[in-house]
Write an enzyme that holds these catalytic residues in place. Structure first.
Site, PDB file in Angstrom:
ATOM      1  N   ASP A  14       0.810  -1.219   0.000  1.00 34.16           N
ATOM      2  CA  ASP A  14       0.000   0.000   0.000  1.00 34.16           C
ATOM      3  C   ASP A  14       0.848   1.276   0.000  1.00 34.16           C
ATOM      4  O   ASP A  14       0.691   2.142   0.871  1.00 34.16           O
ATOM      5  CB  ASP A  14      -0.928   0.029   1.220  1.00 34.16           C
ATOM      6  CG  ASP A  14      -1.687  -1.264   1.420  1.00 34.16           C
ATOM      7  OD1 ASP A  14      -2.093  -1.864   0.420  1.00 34.16           O
ATOM      8  OD2 ASP A  14      -1.865  -1.681   2.588  1.00 34.16           O
ATOM      9  N   GLU A 187     -11.305   1.400  -2.939  1.00 34.95           N
ATOM     10  CA  GLU A 187     -10.566   1.757  -1.725  1.00 34.95           C
ATOM     11  C   GLU A 187      -9.274   2.467  -2.126  1.00 34.95           C
ATOM     12  O   GLU A 187      -9.019   2.718  -3.296  1.00 34.95           O
ATOM     13  CB  GLU A 187     -10.258   0.490  -0.919  1.00 34.95           C
ATOM     14  CG  GLU A 187      -9.463  -0.542  -1.689  1.00 34.95           C
ATOM     15  CD  GLU A 187      -9.295  -1.862  -0.950  1.00 34.95           C
ATOM     16  OE1 GLU A 187      -9.502  -1.901   0.270  1.00 34.95           O
ATOM     17  OE2 GLU A 187      -8.940  -2.856  -1.606  1.00 34.95           O
TER      18      GLU A 187
END
Length: 541
Positions: A14, A187
């Protein structure tokens, strides 16, 4: 010069990607591992240096009892107004209808800290990022969670204005700016202002083999005003099953001083057993979700496109002006524990390394036995990432167990339900012995049992080694550090992969670690002393 992907091998998921003047920074998720948020810096996008993690105190991060793969999800690093802004999410629930989280903000004028005490933002959803509008306003952009069983749990991307005078959000300004497309699971949002548009980069499809990154844009920040990129997605490996890199998506965009553009995202490198199809299952990602960097160009309609196609490339042209030097070959580590602080490569579970867990310095690491490795509270273990498919790791330990509840040794670990280790313990009849055990989805197996290897009387130290060879790994022991004995127990490395854990558990976001641990679940604090640790990468096949 070429960028070689992945640029951050091993569990570095991420990525939040920024440039400040001529220096690039990447911040990665750390989940239940402490300290929180992994930081790297680079001058050329090829060579990356590990920096101290910002969330190094329990004031900034309290994760005791957090579930595995809870904790720090998708931190967002930005720079504005002469300081670094770090937004981070502490996830307290990983499974079920609810996603209880707390979003925080901390700032620092120097990337090395100190970082301010955390400001609570909201609990609305995870993957929050802070957007600094050129008009001076600031907004929190975040995935939004919906517990209602008759709705999809991923309820679009919410934008909420942040008041810099009160340092609080203005909930009355919250609005949904984008719902994603039919792939769902939208997301990881990041907003940018480029050439008169607001561009929204967001992940979809879940962080598995259907993962992708999409781009949408709008002239305003009005509700549901963003339109998706035609001929998308921006990046995905969903339709490139034979490519070396998989699962790309969930990342961030950066420009260079020369006006070039790059995108950093998570990536995995799955492998298969010889008896398996390479398509089904697509593979086992023991190194977890890593970081890749792709070059980006803009088409004549003003949309970003990954150079080489949406599957990405393993080798990517470095930025203009990058000086031609060799990238580091590996991440091997030797630690004699001379310093009174743990090396930056070491991590602990959920809490900092304090006297409660042990001490380090003067040539030894002492671990105080606490809970078992299956606990989510007090675990006396230090561990570092697997960063190569093939490596050897070894240590030298002094331990005098008083009972079978006392254990100390060398660990390969994914989470509290998936790990194995070689350790010293005590057999009631034969005294100190060496055992190998594995926890496979909470099915705990002691492999040697009554044939556990008896440690000769008068032996002060025992040496342990693990040999990881991509698909499998083994353990060895020595009583003198010279003559090694391999124990005939070969373990399947897939059990320590995201993809294996996903089969039974919703928290599958980290990757394999190797480390040192001591357990005394009888509660008397039996201690173990480790003389050194050596991690030697052997190259990828």
């Amino acid at each position: 010069m070429k960028i070689q992907n992945p640029v951050l091998p091993g569990f570095n998921a991420d990525p939040s990607f920024i440039r400040v003047n001529n220096t690039y920074y990447i911040a990665n998720s750390t989940f239940e591992w402490f300290p929180g948020v992994r930081l790297h810096e680079s001058q050329d996008l090829v060579h990356w240096n590990l920096l101290p993690s910002p969330l190094s105190t329990t004031t900034l991060l309290d994760m005791k009892g957090n579930p595995s793969s809870g904790g720090i999800w998708a931190p967002d690093l930005s720079y504005a107004d002469g300081k670094f802004w770090l937004v981070y999410t502490d996830v307290k629930v990983t499974e079920g209808p609810f996603k209880d989280v707390q979003n925080y903000l901390t700032t620092a004028t120097d990337i090395h800290g100190p970082w301010t005490d955390p400001i609570k933002l909201n609990n609305l959803g995870f993957d929050a990022s802070l957007f600094h509008d050129k008009n001076g306003r600031k907004y929190l952009v975040q995935q939004t969670w919906d517990h209602r069983e008759y709705h999809h749990p991923f309820n679009g991307i919410t934008l909420t204005e942040f008041d810099t005078k009160t340092m609080k959000l203005k909930p009355e300004t919250a609005r949904n700016i984008y719902n994603g497309d039919d792939v769902k699971l939208v997301e990881g949002p990041h907003l940018y202002q480029i050439n008169g548009y607001y561009y929204l980069f967001a992940a979809e499809g879940g962080t598995v083999f259907t993962h992708q990154e999409v781009v949408a844009r709008s002239k305003t920040l009005d509700e549901l005003s963003f339109e998706g990129e035609p001929d998308g997605p921006f990046i995905t490996n969903m339709d490139t099953p034979d490519f070396y890199l998989q699962k790309q998506g969930h990342g961030a965009l950066v420009d260079t001083p020369e006006g070039e553009w790059y995108y950093a995202s998570l990536v995995s490198r799955p492998w298969n057993h010889a008896t398996e199809s390479s398509h089904d299952p697509r593979g086992w990602s023991t190194l977890g979700r890593e970081t890749s960097i792709q070059k980006v160009e803009w088409d004549d309609q003003g949309w970003p496109r990954v150079v080489g196609g949406h599957g990405g490339q393993v080798e990517v042209d470095a930025p203009k002006g990058a000086i031609e030097t060799k990238a580091p070959k590996d991440h091997s580590q030797h630690d004699d524990f001379d310093s009174d602080k743990l090396d930056l490569n070491w991590n602990t579970l959920r809490q900092p390394f304090t006297d409660k867990l042990g001490t380090v310095g003067n040539g030894k690491l002492t671990l105080v036995g606490n809970h078992s490795l299956s606990s989510t509270f007090d675990v006396s273990m230090i561990a570092r990432r697997w960063q190569a498919f093939n490596f050897d790791a070894e240590t030298k330990v002094k331990f005098d167990p008083a009972r079978y509840e006392n254990m100390a040794g060398l660990v390969n670990f994914y989470n509290d339900k998936h790990y194995s280790w070689i350790y010293i313990t005590r057999d009631e009849k034969r005294g100190p012995v060496i055992e190998i055990a594995q926890n496979d989805n909470n099915n705990y197996t002691s492999f040697l049992k009554d044939q556990a290897i008896q440690i000769p009387a008068g032996t002060e130290y025992v040496w342990f080694k693990t040999k990881v060879r991509k698909q499998s790994y083994t353990y060895e022991y020595s009583f003198d550090g010279i003559d090694w004995h391999e124990i005939p127990v070969e373990l399947d490395a897939a059990i320590l992969s995201d993809d294996y854990v996903l089969q039974t558990y919703g928290g599958f976001f980290t990757g394999a670690f190797v480390g040192l641990a001591a357990v005394d679940y009888a509660g008397y604090g039996q201690t173990a002393e480790f003389d050194y640790f050596d991690y030697k990468e052997l190259g990828d096949d």
